[in-house]
Design a protein around this motif. Structure first.
Motif, PDB file in Angstrom:
ATOM      1  N   LEU A 150     -15.854  -6.653 -33.997  1.00 26.85           N
ATOM      2  CA  LEU A 150     -15.725  -5.238 -34.346  1.00 26.85           C
ATOM      3  C   LEU A 150     -14.312  -4.731 -34.097  1.00 26.85           C
ATOM      4  CD1 LEU A 150     -19.051  -3.899 -32.758  1.00 26.85           C
ATOM      5  CD2 LEU A 150     -18.679  -4.801 -35.066  1.00 26.85           C
ATOM      6  N   VAL A 151     -13.795  -3.981 -35.055  1.00 28.61           N
ATOM      7  CA  VAL A 151     -12.555  -3.227 -34.898  1.00 28.61           C
ATOM      8  C   VAL A 151     -12.898  -1.782 -35.242  1.00 28.61           C
ATOM      9  CG1 VAL A 151     -10.195  -2.864 -35.692  1.00 28.61           C
ATOM     10  CG2 VAL A 151     -11.091  -5.191 -35.494  1.00 28.61           C
ATOM     11  N   ILE A 152     -12.784  -0.888 -34.245  1.00 25.97           N
ATOM     12  CA  ILE A 152     -13.228   0.498 -34.415  1.00 25.97           C
ATOM     13  C   ILE A 152     -12.077   1.429 -34.065  1.00 25.97           C
ATOM     14  CG2 ILE A 152     -15.062   2.137 -33.909  1.00 25.97           C
ATOM     15  CD1 ILE A 152     -16.645  -0.137 -32.644  1.00 25.97           C
ATOM     16  N   PRO A 153     -11.314   1.906 -35.057  1.00 28.96           N
ATOM     17  CA  PRO A 153     -10.173   2.768 -34.739  1.00 28.96           C
ATOM     18  C   PRO A 153     -10.543   4.250 -34.679  1.00 28.96           C
ATOM     19  CG  PRO A 153     -10.149   2.235 -37.066  1.00 28.96           C
ATOM     20  CD  PRO A 153     -11.348   1.526 -36.477  1.00 28.96           C
ATOM     21  N   ASP A 154      -9.836   4.976 -33.832  1.00 23.73           N
ATOM     22  CA  ASP A 154      -9.745   6.430 -33.976  1.00 23.73           C
ATOM     23  C   ASP A 154      -8.726   6.667 -35.082  1.00 23.73           C
ATOM     24  OD1 ASP A 154     -11.495   7.553 -32.068  1.00 23.73           O
ATOM     25  OD2 ASP A 154     -10.058   7.226 -30.457  1.00 23.73           O
ATOM     26  N   LEU A 155      -9.154   7.181 -36.222  1.00 26.20           N
ATOM     27  CA  LEU A 155      -8.200   7.460 -37.290  1.00 26.20           C
ATOM     28  C   LEU A 155      -7.179   8.484 -36.798  1.00 26.20           C
ATOM     29  CD1 LEU A 155     -10.773   7.672 -40.214  1.00 26.20           C
ATOM     30  CD2 LEU A 155      -9.194   5.779 -39.729  1.00 26.20           C
ATOM     31  N   PRO A 156      -5.902   8.340 -37.163  1.00 28.85           N
ATOM     32  CA  PRO A 156      -4.882   9.292 -36.698  1.00 28.85           C
ATOM     33  C   PRO A 156      -5.285  10.737 -36.984  1.00 28.85           C
ATOM     34  CG  PRO A 156      -3.835   7.422 -37.737  1.00 28.85           C
ATOM     35  CD  PRO A 156      -5.322   7.251 -37.961  1.00 28.85           C
ATOM     36  N   GLY A 157      -5.175  11.570 -35.942  1.00 26.44           N
ATOM     37  CA  GLY A 157      -5.611  12.955 -36.044  1.00 26.44           C
ATOM     38  C   GLY A 157      -6.959  13.189 -35.408  1.00 26.44           C
ATOM     39  N   PHE A 158      -7.630  12.101 -35.001  1.00 26.41           N
ATOM     40  CA  PHE A 158      -8.964  12.199 -34.417  1.00 26.41           C
ATOM     41  C   PHE A 158      -9.027  11.352 -33.154  1.00 26.41           C
ATOM     42  CE2 PHE A 158      -9.220  12.610 -39.007  1.00 26.41           C
ATOM     43  CZ  PHE A 158      -9.884  13.822 -39.161  1.00 26.41           C
ATOM     44  N   GLY A 159      -9.965  11.686 -32.280  1.00 29.50           N
ATOM     45  CA  GLY A 159     -10.137  10.908 -31.059  1.00 29.50           C
ATOM     46  C   GLY A 159      -8.856  10.827 -30.248  1.00 29.50           C
ATOM     47  N   GLU A 160      -8.497   9.619 -29.845  1.00 23.21           N
ATOM     48  CA  GLU A 160      -7.339   9.415 -28.983  1.00 23.21           C
ATOM     49  C   GLU A 160      -6.110   8.923 -29.742  1.00 23.21           C
ATOM     50  OE1 GLU A 160      -8.325   7.140 -25.397  1.00 23.21           O
ATOM     51  OE2 GLU A 160     -10.438   7.622 -25.741  1.00 23.21           O
ATOM     52  N   SER A 161      -6.173   8.880 -31.077  1.00 21.42           N
ATOM     53  CA  SER A 161      -4.996   8.476 -31.862  1.00 21.42           C
ATOM     54  C   SER A 161      -4.131   9.691 -32.152  1.00 21.42           C
ATOM     55  CB  SER A 161      -5.426   7.817 -33.182  1.00 21.42           C
ATOM     56  OG  SER A 161      -6.027   6.565 -32.942  1.00 21.42           O
ATOM     57  N   GLU A 162      -2.836   9.561 -31.906  1.00 21.69           N
ATOM     58  CA  GLU A 162      -1.933  10.701 -31.968  1.00 21.69           C
ATOM     59  C   GLU A 162      -0.952  10.554 -33.128  1.00 21.69           C
ATOM     60  OE1 GLU A 162      -0.092  10.851 -28.173  1.00 21.69           O
ATOM     61  OE2 GLU A 162      -1.969  11.237 -27.098  1.00 21.69           O
ATOM     62  N   PRO A 163      -1.095  11.378 -34.172  1.00 15.59           N
ATOM     63  CA  PRO A 163      -0.158  11.309 -35.292  1.00 15.59           C
ATOM     64  C   PRO A 163       1.050  12.214 -35.067  1.00 15.59           C
ATOM     65  CG  PRO A 163      -1.870  12.869 -35.815  1.00 15.59           C
ATOM     66  CD  PRO A 163      -2.174  12.349 -34.424  1.00 15.59           C
ATOM     67  N   PRO A 164       2.163  11.945 -35.737  1.00 18.96           N
ATOM     68  CA  PRO A 164       3.291  12.881 -35.699  1.00 18.96           C
ATOM     69  C   PRO A 164       2.949  14.138 -36.492  1.00 18.96           C
ATOM     70  CG  PRO A 164       3.735  11.104 -37.238  1.00 18.96           C
ATOM     71  CD  PRO A 164       2.458  10.747 -36.539  1.00 18.96           C
ATOM     72  N   GLN A 165       3.804  15.132 -36.409  1.00 16.93           N
ATOM     73  CA  GLN A 165       3.578  16.387 -37.126  1.00 16.93           C
ATOM     74  C   GLN A 165       3.704  16.173 -38.640  1.00 16.93           C
ATOM     75  OE1 GLN A 165       2.704  19.390 -35.740  1.00 16.93           O
ATOM     76  NE2 GLN A 165       2.542  18.311 -33.791  1.00 16.93           N
ATOM     77  N   ASN A 166       3.004  17.038 -39.390  1.00 15.10           N
ATOM     78  CA  ASN A 166       3.118  17.097 -40.849  1.00 15.10           C
ATOM     79  C   ASN A 166       2.736  15.787 -41.537  1.00 15.10           C
ATOM     80  OD1 ASN A 166       4.182  19.774 -40.655  1.00 15.10           O
ATOM     81  ND2 ASN A 166       6.181  18.905 -40.173  1.00 15.10           N
ATOM     82  N   LEU A 167       1.775  15.069 -40.973  1.00 16.55           N
ATOM     83  CA  LEU A 167       1.287  13.849 -41.588  1.00 16.55           C
ATOM     84  C   LEU A 167       0.296  14.208 -42.700  1.00 16.55           C
ATOM     85  CD1 LEU A 167       1.846  10.856 -40.797  1.00 16.55           C
ATOM     86  CD2 LEU A 167      -0.418  10.847 -39.737  1.00 16.55           C
ATOM     87  N   PRO A 168       0.410  13.605 -43.898  1.00 13.43           N
ATOM     88  CA  PRO A 168      -0.556  13.910 -44.964  1.00 13.43           C
ATOM     89  C   PRO A 168      -1.920  13.299 -44.649  1.00 13.43           C
ATOM     90  CG  PRO A 168       0.913  12.155 -45.675  1.00 13.43           C
ATOM     91  CD  PRO A 168       1.442  12.652 -44.355  1.00 13.43           C
ATOM     92  N   PHE A 169      -2.993  14.008 -44.998  1.00 12.17           N
ATOM     93  CA  PHE A 169      -4.336  13.538 -44.679  1.00 12.17           C
ATOM     94  C   PHE A 169      -5.205  13.330 -45.915  1.00 12.17           C
ATOM     95  CE2 PHE A 169      -3.058  14.921 -40.502  1.00 12.17           C
ATOM     96  CZ  PHE A 169      -3.644  13.969 -39.684  1.00 12.17           C
TER      97      PHE A 169
END
Length: 223
Positions: A89-108
């Motif tokens: 299993l590989v279970i990511p927190d998608l950037p912007g959710f959970g503990e994954s931290e995206p930079p500002q102004n990232l397109p979603f």
């Protein structure tokens, strides 16, 4: 009342109070114990300036599990023990959710998310996998298969978003009409009383510390 009994009552009252006054600490403990029970381990990796958090565990062919909008890796924990018996299993927190931290102004938009996911899989050297997705994660899984068909062996879609032929439900109609905003959370009380009933058919008994932590995280990430 004996002093030992009084002390025990005070400790119990303090413990009960901390359940509501210190929900973040309790939530971290509960999630940690649940992850340990499933055999999953927590990892972080940096890809193109984005800090990804993800869980790994199990044995067999790689199964990538993608959560929906407003969710995180925790939504897969009830299934992880059984799935891990047959899959890696590989279970990511998608950037912007959970503990994954995206930079500002990232397109979603979905394509942008899928391309970020391709880079994430490249970094993990996952050249072939099965992909499961729920809600937004299902939409993302189909986009990933469209952009990278040689990597995606099969799809498992659970109530996926993006199915054009299906009439929108009440929640999507309210968003489209401007009556509400997607994921707009005003307080823990609003999250519990107004938001959760739109995503669960039956009342869901979420422990208060996890519910409060989810609500506060949603408020912090609303932008």
């Amino acid at each position: 009342m004996p002093a030992s009994a009084a002390l025990l009552l005070i400790l119990l009252a303090a413990l009960l109070g901390s359940w509501y006054l210190l929900p973040t600490s309790w939530a971290k403990l509960l999630v940690y114990l649940w992850r340990r029970q499933t055999g999953l381990t927590s990892h972080t990796i940096s890809v193109a300036g984005i800090r990804w958090h993800f869980l790994k565990g199990g044995n067999g062919p790689v199964l990538l599990l993608l959560h929906g909008f407003g969710a995180d890796t925790g939504c897969w924990l009830p299934l992880a023990s059984r799935l891990g018996q047959r899959f890696s299993l590989v279970i990511p927190d998608l950037p912007g959710f959970g503990e994954s931290e995206p930079p500002q102004n990232l397109p979603f938009n979905i394509e942008a998310q899928a391309r970020r996911l391709m880079a994430f899989l490249d970094e993990l050297e996952v050249s072939s996998c099965l992909v499961a997705g729920n809600s937004m994660g299902g939409y993302l899984a189909t986009q990933l298969a469209d952009l990278d068909p040689d990597r995606v062996r099969a799809l498992w879609l659970l109530a996926p978003l993006g199915v054009k032929a299906v009439p929108p439900g009440a929640a999507l109609e309210a968003i489209d009409s401007g009556e509400t905003q997607a994921g707009k959370i005003e307080s823990v009380h609003h999250y519990r009383r107004e938001f959760l009933p739109t995503v669960f058919k039956h009342k869901n008994r979420i422990p208060y510390p996890i519910l409060a932590t989810q609500a506060r995280g949603a408020m912090a990430r609303q932008a």
